[in-house]
Motif scaffolding. Structure first.
Motif, PDB file in Angstrom:
ATOM      1  N   ARG A   1      13.552   4.252   0.300  1.00  0.00           N
ATOM      2  CA  ARG A   1      12.985   3.860  -0.991  1.00  0.00           C
ATOM      3  C   ARG A   1      14.036   3.852  -2.084  1.00  0.00           C
TER       4      ARG A   1
ATOM      5  N   ASN B   1       9.668   7.671   3.888  1.00  0.00           N
ATOM      6  CA  ASN B   1      10.408   6.419   4.063  1.00  0.00           C
ATOM      7  C   ASN B   1       9.451   5.238   4.062  1.00  0.00           C
ATOM      8  N   LEU B   2       9.955   4.109   3.633  1.00  0.00           N
ATOM      9  CA  LEU B   2       9.114   2.933   3.495  1.00  0.00           C
ATOM     10  C   LEU B   2       9.157   2.081   4.760  1.00  0.00           C
TER      11      LEU B   2
ATOM     12  N   MET C   1       4.002   0.056  -0.873  1.00  0.00           N
ATOM     13  CA  MET C   1       5.027  -0.711  -1.574  1.00  0.00           C
ATOM     14  C   MET C   1       4.889  -2.197  -1.288  1.00  0.00           C
TER      15      MET C   1
ATOM     16  N   ASN D   1      15.439   0.628  -4.263  1.00  0.00           N
ATOM     17  CA  ASN D   1      15.315   0.692  -5.721  1.00  0.00           C
ATOM     18  C   ASN D   1      16.671   0.438  -6.399  1.00  0.00           C
TER      19      ASN D   1
END
Length: 508
Positions: A121, A57-58, A341, A125
Motif C-alpha cells: 500500500r 497488503n493490497l 482499494m 501511494n
C-alpha cells in the motif's frame, strides 16, 4: 460563490491511494488541485504508516488496474505493476486428520490463468504522490486536519499542524473530494448539509499483523528470485479455522505480511496469557510456527495493535455541485474480497467519466457538475452496497467454505462451463469481481441466476435417476411381500433408500 474560470479550485481531502488518484485525474483535466492530508508526507521515512503497522497488503486486481490505466500515465502504470507479485490462487494449509501430516492445497482463482497482484500500500501511494509532484497545477498541504466545511458557501477550515503552534486556515473551493477514509471528516461535515442515510457496523472481529521473514541468507539474486520466500510467493496463503483464519500475502522483499482475523473474545483470551499464542497457532493454524518462531509470534501479538473491522454504507455521496465522498469515506468494507482499494480507485474512474459525460471542465458551470454528481450517486450506491455485502460474505468463504466439497463442486462446474461452453457467458462470482469491470450489483444478480440454473441442472439430471431407484425399490419390495418374505439381506438397504426417498418427497 467562487467565480467560474480556468483556475477552478478542486480540493482533495486525503492523500492515500484513492485521494491521490482523484487528484491526478483532476489535474490532468486542467483543474487547480490542492491536496490536504492529516499525516506527514508518506515519502518521508519518518512518517508513521496507516494504523501504525504496514497494514494489510493490497490485492490489486482488474478494477484498480483499469482506474490507474485511465489516468493516462503509462510510466505510472508500469511502475505500479513492476512492483507487484502475481498471485494465481489461494493456498490452503492444514493438517491431515488421519496421518497428522501437514498439507498444502492450491485453489486457482481463475480457470483461464488470470491472477491478482500483491501490492504494498505504501509503495503504491508513494508512486502516485511522485507522479503528482511533477505536475505544476498540484499543491500539497501535509499536517492539515479538516475541522469544518460549509458546502453551501464552499468554504473549508483546516488546522495546520506543521508547527508546534497549530493554526486554523480558511480556504474557498469550487469542489471538494473527500477521500479521507472510514472515519471521514469530509463525510461528517457533508452530513450537515444533505439527508444522508448512514449505516456503520463493526463485525465483532479484530485483526493483528504478523510477518514471515525471508529465508536466512537468501536474496532475490540467488539462483531464483523465489528462493528467498519460505512459501510460494504466487499464492495468497490461508489457514482456515472456521471461526477465524490466518492469511499471508507476499512482499517484494521476500517477507509475507500476515494477518490473524479472530473474534473479540478470542483475542481477550490470548491477551490474558500471551504465552499461549504458539499453542493456539499449532492447534488451529498448523505449520505457522515452522515459519514464524514462537517468540516472534508472541512478540508481534503483544506489540502490534488489535484493530477492529468496520463496514460502512451511506447515500447520497454528494451535496449539490460542491462536494463528493469516495473510497472508504463512502463505503468502507471488510478486507475479505480484496476490493477495498480496487473499489475506491474504481470510484475515481467512474466519477470522472460521469463528470466528462456532463462536460464538466475548468470553465463549465456548477449546474453541469451538480447533474453529474447526482448521476454518480445514483449509479454508484447500489454497486458500493453490493461489494460491502460480498466482502462480508467472503469472510465465511475464506475461513470455512474453502474446505467445503459443495463449494469446490460449484466452483468446478462453473469453471467447466466457462471453458467448454463460453457462449453461455458463465463465470464464477470471484472472477467477475476480480477480473472484470462488471458492476458489482450485476455480479450478484448474475451469480444468483447461475446458482438457480445449477440447481435446475441438478434436478434435471438427478430426478430421473432417483425416480428409477424409487421404481426399483417399490417393485422389489412389492415382489418380496407377494412372496411372503421381506427383502432378505437387502432389506436394510431398501429401508434406508426408502426413507431417503420419502425425505425428498418421492416415496410416501
Amino acid at each position: 460563490m467562487p467565480s467560474q474560470h480556468k483556475s477552478q479550485r478542486y480540493v482533495v481531502v486525503g492523500a492515500g491511494p484513492v485521494g491521490s488518484l482523484a487528484a491526478l485525474y483532476a489535474a490532468k483535466r486542467g483543474f487547480q488541485v490542492e491536496i490536504y492530508e492529516l499525516r506527514a508526507d508518506l515519502r518521508d521515512p519518518s512518517t508513521t504508516p496507516l494504523n501504525f503497522t504496514k497494514s494489510i497488503n493490497l490485492a490489486l486486481s482488474e478494477r484498480g488496474i483499469t482506474a490507474i490505466k485511465h489516468a493516462n500515465e503509462p510510466a505510472l502504470l508500469k511502475s505500479v505493476m513492476d512492483s507487484t507479485i502475481p498471485m494465481r490462487g489461494r493456498m490452503i494449509h492444514g493438517r491431515n486428520a488421519a496421518t497428522g501430516e501437514l498439507y498444502e492445497a492450491a485453489q486457482d482463482y481463475d480457470v483461464h490463468g488470470r491472477a491478482i497482484n500483491a501490492a504494498d500500500r505504501g509503495g503504491l501511494n508513494k508512486q502516485l504522490l511522485d507522479c503528482l509532484a511533477d505536475m505544476p497545477n498540484v499543491r500539497f498541504f501535509f499536517h492539515h486536519k479538516l475541522t469544518g466545511a460549509d458546502f453551501r458557501r464552499q468554504k473549508a477550515w483546516f488546522e495546520d499542524r506543521s508547527s508546534s503552534t497549530p493554526k486554523e486556515t480558511e480556504i474557498s473551493f469550487d469542489f471538494m473530494i473527500g477521500a479521507d477514509g472510514a472515519h471521514s471528516a469530509a463525510r461528517y461535515h457533508m452530513m450537515k448539509y444533505t439527508q444522508m442515510d448512514y449505516q456503520q457496523e463493526y463485525i465483532g472481529t479484530l485483526w493483528c499483523e504478523f510477518q514471515i521473514m525471508p529465508r536466512p541468507g537468501k536474496t532475490a539474486t540467488d539462483n531464483s528470485p523465489d528462493s528467498m520466500f519460505k512459501i510460494s510467493p504466487n499464492h495468497l496463503h490461508i489457514w482456515p479455522g472456521k471461526r477465524f483464519m490466518f492469511i499471508a500475502i507476499p512482499s517484494e522483499d521476500g517477507t509475507f505480511t500476515c494477518t490473524l482475523f479472530m473474534p473479540d473474545e478470542g483475542y481477550a483470551k490470548l491477551d490474558a496469557d500471551p504465552s499461549q499464542v504458539p499453542a493456539f497457532f499449532d492447534e488451529y493454524f498448523p505449520g505457522v510456527t515452522d515459519l514464524i518462531p514462537p517468540t516472534e509470534l508472541v512478540a508481534s501479538f503483544k506489540q502490534n495493535p488489535h484493530l477492529p473491522l468496520i463496514s460502512i454504507k451511506c447515500t447520497p455521496y454528494h451535496f449539490g455541485s460542491s462536494g463528493v465522498i469516495i473510497g472508504d469515506a463512502a463505503h468502507a468494507m471488510v478486507p475479505f474480497y480484496g476490493q477495498g482499494m480496487n473499489a475506491g480507485l474504481e470510484d475515481v474512474r467512474i466519477l470522472f467519466e460521469t463528470l466528462d459525460k456532463h462536460s464538466v471542465t475548468p470553465s463549465s458551470t456548477p449546474q453541469s457538475r451538480a447533474a453529474a454528481l447526482a448521476e454518480y450517486t445514483a449509479t454508484r450506491t447500489p454497486d458500493a452496497h453490493a461489494i460491502n455485502d460480498l466482502a462480508l460474505a467472503n469472510y465465511v468463504e475464506m475461513r470455512a467454505s474453502v474446505l467445503s466439497r459443495t463449494y469446490q463442486l460449484r466452483k468446478s462446474l462453473e469453471e467447466f462451463l466457462s471453458v467448454h461452453v463460453p457462449q453461455l457467458g458463465w463465470h464464477t462470482k470471484y472472477s467477475r469481481v476480480s477480473f472484470s469491470n462488471e458492476r458489482y450489483s450485476h455480479v450478484i444478480a448474475r451469480s444468483e441466476y447461475q446458482g438457480r440454473m445449477l440447481s435446475r441442472m441438478f434436478v434435471a439430471v438427478l430426478l430421473p435417476a432417483v425416480a428409477g431407484v424409487a421404481w426399483l425399490v417399490a417393485r422389489y419390495a412389492g415382489a418380496a411381500r407377494r412372496g411372503g418374505g421381506g427383502g432378505g439381506v437387502f432389506q436394510p438397504v431398501l429401508d434406508l433408500v426408502s426413507r431417503g426417498l420419502a425425505r425428498v418427497g418421492l416415496r410416501r
